[in-house]
Design a protein around this motif. Structure first.
Motif, PDB file in Angstrom:
ATOM      1  N   SER A 154       0.825  -1.210   0.000  1.00  0.00           N
ATOM      2  CA  SER A 154       0.000   0.000   0.000  1.00  0.00           C
ATOM      3  C   SER A 154       0.856   1.255   0.000  1.00  0.00           C
ATOM      4  O   SER A 154       0.567   2.229  -0.703  1.00  0.00           O
ATOM      5  N   VAL A 155       1.934   1.235   0.773  1.00  0.00           N
ATOM      6  CA  VAL A 155       2.834   2.396   0.835  1.00  0.00           C
ATOM      7  C   VAL A 155       3.509   2.604  -0.516  1.00  0.00           C
ATOM      8  O   VAL A 155       3.615   3.726  -1.009  1.00  0.00           O
ATOM      9  N   ILE A 156       3.967   1.503  -1.109  1.00  0.00           N
ATOM     10  CA  ILE A 156       4.629   1.602  -2.418  1.00  0.00           C
ATOM     11  C   ILE A 156       3.670   2.175  -3.449  1.00  0.00           C
ATOM     12  O   ILE A 156       4.024   3.091  -4.197  1.00  0.00           O
ATOM     13  N   LEU A 157       2.461   1.645  -3.495  1.00  0.00           N
ATOM     14  CA  LEU A 157       1.486   2.137  -4.462  1.00  0.00           C
ATOM     15  C   LEU A 157       1.092   3.578  -4.165  1.00  0.00           C
ATOM     16  O   LEU A 157       0.905   4.381  -5.078  1.00  0.00           O
ATOM     17  N   GLY A 158       1.010   3.901  -2.919  1.00  0.00           N
ATOM     18  CA  GLY A 158       0.609   5.246  -2.514  1.00  0.00           C
ATOM     19  C   GLY A 158       1.671   6.298  -2.779  1.00  0.00           C
ATOM     20  O   GLY A 158       1.357   7.468  -2.946  1.00  0.00           O
ATOM     21  N   THR A 159       2.929   5.911  -2.794  1.00  0.00           N
ATOM     22  CA  THR A 159       3.994   6.899  -2.973  1.00  0.00           C
ATOM     23  C   THR A 159       4.275   7.194  -4.441  1.00  0.00           C
ATOM     24  O   THR A 159       5.094   8.050  -4.748  1.00  0.00           O
ATOM     25  N   GLY A 160       3.668   6.514  -5.347  1.00  0.00           N
ATOM     26  CA  GLY A 160       3.879   6.787  -6.754  1.00  0.00           C
ATOM     27  C   GLY A 160       5.068   6.058  -7.344  1.00  0.00           C
ATOM     28  O   GLY A 160       5.490   6.372  -8.449  1.00  0.00           O
ATOM     29  N   VAL A 161       5.630   5.098  -6.599  1.00  0.00           N
ATOM     30  CA  VAL A 161       6.773   4.353  -7.103  1.00  0.00           C
ATOM     31  C   VAL A 161       6.397   3.623  -8.388  1.00  0.00           C
ATOM     32  O   VAL A 161       7.146   3.648  -9.369  1.00  0.00           O
ATOM     33  N   VAL A 162       5.248   3.012  -8.392  1.00  0.00           N
ATOM     34  CA  VAL A 162       4.802   2.279  -9.584  1.00  0.00           C
ATOM     35  C   VAL A 162       4.638   3.247 -10.747  1.00  0.00           C
ATOM     36  O   VAL A 162       5.076   2.976 -11.874  1.00  0.00           O
ATOM     37  N   ASN A 163       4.040   4.399 -10.479  1.00  0.00           N
ATOM     38  CA  ASN A 163       3.860   5.408 -11.519  1.00  0.00           C
ATOM     39  C   ASN A 163       5.217   5.853 -12.057  1.00  0.00           C
ATOM     40  O   ASN A 163       5.388   6.010 -13.268  1.00  0.00           O
ATOM     41  N   THR A 164       6.181   6.036 -11.196  1.00  0.00           N
ATOM     42  CA  THR A 164       7.525   6.439 -11.607  1.00  0.00           C
ATOM     43  C   THR A 164       8.170   5.366 -12.470  1.00  0.00           C
ATOM     44  O   THR A 164       8.797   5.674 -13.494  1.00  0.00           O
ATOM     45  N   ILE A 165       8.030   4.119 -12.085  1.00  0.00           N
ATOM     46  CA  ILE A 165       8.603   3.010 -12.852  1.00  0.00           C
ATOM     47  C   ILE A 165       7.952   2.926 -14.224  1.00  0.00           C
ATOM     48  O   ILE A 165       8.641   2.804 -15.245  1.00  0.00           O
ATOM     49  N   VAL A 166       6.642   3.003 -14.275  1.00  0.00           N
ATOM     50  CA  VAL A 166       5.926   2.931 -15.549  1.00  0.00           C
ATOM     51  C   VAL A 166       6.334   4.110 -16.444  1.00  0.00           C
ATOM     52  O   VAL A 166       6.586   3.938 -17.640  1.00  0.00           O
ATOM     53  N   THR A 167       6.422   5.293 -15.880  1.00  0.00           N
ATOM     54  CA  THR A 167       6.836   6.469 -16.639  1.00  0.00           C
ATOM     55  C   THR A 167       8.247   6.296 -17.189  1.00  0.00           C
ATOM     56  O   THR A 167       8.523   6.628 -18.350  1.00  0.00           O
ATOM     57  N   ALA A 168       9.147   5.760 -16.378  1.00  0.00           N
ATOM     58  CA  ALA A 168      10.527   5.529 -16.819  1.00  0.00           C
ATOM     59  C   ALA A 168      10.569   4.540 -17.976  1.00  0.00           C
ATOM     60  O   ALA A 168      11.318   4.727 -18.942  1.00  0.00           O
ATOM     61  N   ILE A 169       9.780   3.497 -17.899  1.00  0.00           N
ATOM     62  CA  ILE A 169       9.729   2.490 -18.965  1.00  0.00           C
ATOM     63  C   ILE A 169       9.195   3.121 -20.249  1.00  0.00           C
ATOM     64  O   ILE A 169       9.753   2.927 -21.337  1.00  0.00           O
TER      65      ILE A 169
END
Length: 107
Positions: free
Chosen positions: A10-25
């Motif tokens: 939940s913390v990972i998803l909430g902090t935008g880490v996934v969004n950052t990874i997807v954006t980087a890809i």
């Protein structure tokens, strides 16, 4: 799944880490596509210049060797079909194809 694991996810998803990874890809593949596009444009320009010079040489010469004709036809096909070149060289290629053909050339 334990409560700790769920909390971490939940913390990972909430902090935008996934969004950052997807954006980087997405950015990586966009840059790669742009780089390939530049290489394609450069290849097309070099091929066009080489074909134009060869066509003019053979037209001025007034004849062409059979193996040179095969080579220039292959080059034009790659330029026109694979590299999506325009029809600029089609008229010159028609003139080259109409030239008298001599036996295999020795280069």
């Amino acid at each position: 799944m334990s409560e700790g694991t769920i909390t971490i996810i939940s913390v990972i998803l909430g902090t935008g880490v996934v969004n950052t990874i997807v954006t980087a890809i997405i950015n990586y593949f966009t840059r790669k596509r742009e780089s390939n596009s530049a290489v394609n444009k450069a290849s097309r320009l070099l091929m066009k210049t080489q074909l134009r010079d060869l066509c003019q040489r053979y037209i001025d010469q007034g004849w062409i060797y059979a193996d040179e004709l095969d080579d220039i036809i292959s080059m034009h096909s790659i330029y026109h079909n694979d590299l999506k070149g325009n029809g600029f060289l089609d008229v010159m290629m028609a003139k080259v194809k109409a030239l008298p053909v001599k036996g295999v050339g020795v280069h």
